[in-house]
Design a protein around this motif. Structure first.
Motif, PDB file in Angstrom:
ATOM      1  N   ASN A  27      -7.045  -5.768  -3.010  1.00  0.00           N
ATOM      2  CA  ASN A  27      -8.068  -6.058  -4.014  1.00  0.00           C
ATOM      3  C   ASN A  27      -7.600  -5.523  -5.362  1.00  0.00           C
ATOM      4  OD1 ASN A  27      -9.850  -7.048  -1.977  1.00  0.00           O
ATOM      5  ND2 ASN A  27     -10.320  -4.944  -1.457  1.00  0.00           N
ATOM      6  N   PHE A  28      -7.341  -6.407  -6.288  1.00  0.00           N
ATOM      7  CA  PHE A  28      -6.861  -6.025  -7.609  1.00  0.00           C
ATOM      8  C   PHE A  28      -8.028  -6.025  -8.590  1.00  0.00           C
ATOM      9  CE2 PHE A  28      -3.284  -8.146  -5.472  1.00  0.00           C
ATOM     10  CZ  PHE A  28      -2.392  -7.083  -5.430  1.00  0.00           C
ATOM     11  N   ILE A  85       0.838  -1.206   0.000  1.00  0.00           N
ATOM     12  CA  ILE A  85       0.000   0.000   0.000  1.00  0.00           C
ATOM     13  C   ILE A  85       0.873   1.257   0.000  1.00  0.00           C
ATOM     14  CG2 ILE A  85      -1.724   1.310   1.321  1.00  0.00           C
ATOM     15  CD1 ILE A  85      -2.735  -1.287  -0.088  1.00  0.00           C
ATOM     16  N   ASP A  86       1.980   1.233   0.723  1.00  0.00           N
ATOM     17  CA  ASP A  86       2.884   2.388   0.753  1.00  0.00           C
ATOM     18  C   ASP A  86       3.416   2.711  -0.636  1.00  0.00           C
ATOM     19  OD1 ASP A  86       2.521   2.569   3.495  1.00  0.00           O
ATOM     20  OD2 ASP A  86       4.439   1.630   3.997  1.00  0.00           O
ATOM     21  N   ILE A  87       3.725   1.679  -1.420  1.00  0.00           N
ATOM     22  CA  ILE A  87       4.274   1.868  -2.762  1.00  0.00           C
ATOM     23  C   ILE A  87       3.170   2.113  -3.791  1.00  0.00           C
ATOM     24  CG2 ILE A  87       5.633   0.768  -4.602  1.00  0.00           C
ATOM     25  CD1 ILE A  87       6.972  -0.903  -2.338  1.00  0.00           C
ATOM     26  N   GLU A 132      -2.791  -3.451 -12.728  1.00  0.00           N
ATOM     27  CA  GLU A 132      -1.586  -4.252 -12.874  1.00  0.00           C
ATOM     28  C   GLU A 132      -1.188  -4.732 -11.478  1.00  0.00           C
ATOM     29  OE1 GLU A 132       0.186  -5.156 -15.603  1.00  0.00           O
ATOM     30  OE2 GLU A 132      -1.411  -4.243 -16.796  1.00  0.00           O
ATOM     31  N   ILE A 133      -0.685  -5.936 -11.395  1.00  0.00           N
ATOM     32  CA  ILE A 133      -0.178  -6.447 -10.122  1.00  0.00           C
ATOM     33  C   ILE A 133       1.338  -6.265 -10.144  1.00  0.00           C
ATOM     34  CG2 ILE A 133       0.113  -8.462  -8.636  1.00  0.00           C
ATOM     35  CD1 ILE A 133      -2.562  -9.516  -9.774  1.00  0.00           C
ATOM     36  N   ASP A 150      -2.939   3.669  -4.576  1.00  0.00           N
ATOM     37  CA  ASP A 150      -4.233   3.606  -5.267  1.00  0.00           C
ATOM     38  C   ASP A 150      -4.833   2.205  -5.290  1.00  0.00           C
ATOM     39  OD1 ASP A 150      -4.134   6.325  -5.781  1.00  0.00           O
ATOM     40  OD2 ASP A 150      -3.208   6.063  -7.753  1.00  0.00           O
ATOM     41  N   THR A 151      -4.094   1.220  -4.768  1.00  0.00           N
ATOM     42  CA  THR A 151      -4.617  -0.148  -4.727  1.00  0.00           C
ATOM     43  C   THR A 151      -5.742  -0.223  -3.706  1.00  0.00           C
ATOM     44  OG1 THR A 151      -2.466  -1.071  -5.326  1.00  0.00           O
ATOM     45  CG2 THR A 151      -4.037  -2.565  -4.277  1.00  0.00           C
TER      46      THR A 151
END
Length: 116
Positions: free
Chosen positions: A92-93, A78-80, A98-99, A83-84
């Protein structure tokens, strides 16, 4: 080699093609990094256990989820990638997301750690 129960294979095979591919990619990623993972179907989700830690994957209505048991496991991702979409202990993708596979490694390592 990781043994994959028939119920997990069936779960993946019943998904729409895009979801099946994403879940299969997550499955392959997890078992490649953690070949001693025990795979099962728990709470109707493919679940991977190493020592006392675990992760699970699931297809939801609008995304694929990677569940862990705590926020601390997913925080580095989440830090990197702020927006995920995420929950307390899950990433949650969305279908269009993109993963970032390399950034997912610390998530898995943390979730499978005996220290948590």
């Amino acid at each position: 080699m990781v043994q994959v129960p028939e119920l997990v294979i069936e779960y993946i095979s019943l998904l729409p093609p895009q979801r099946s591919e994403r879940i299969q990619a997550l499955h392959q990623f997890i078992v490649k990094l953690f070949p001693k993972a025990q795979v099962s179907l728990k709470y109707k989700m493919p679940t991977y256990e190493v020592d006392s830690g675990w992760v699970a994957v699931a297809s939801q209505k609008h995304y694929v989820s990677l569940y862990t048991c705590a926020r601390e496991h997913i925080q580095s991702y989440i830090d990197i990638h702020p927006d995920t979409k995420c929950g307390t202990g899950c990433l949650n993708f969305r279908d269009s997301d993109e993963i970032a596979w390399a950034d997912l490694k610390p998530v898995l390592s943390s979730a499978f750690s005996r220290d948590h």
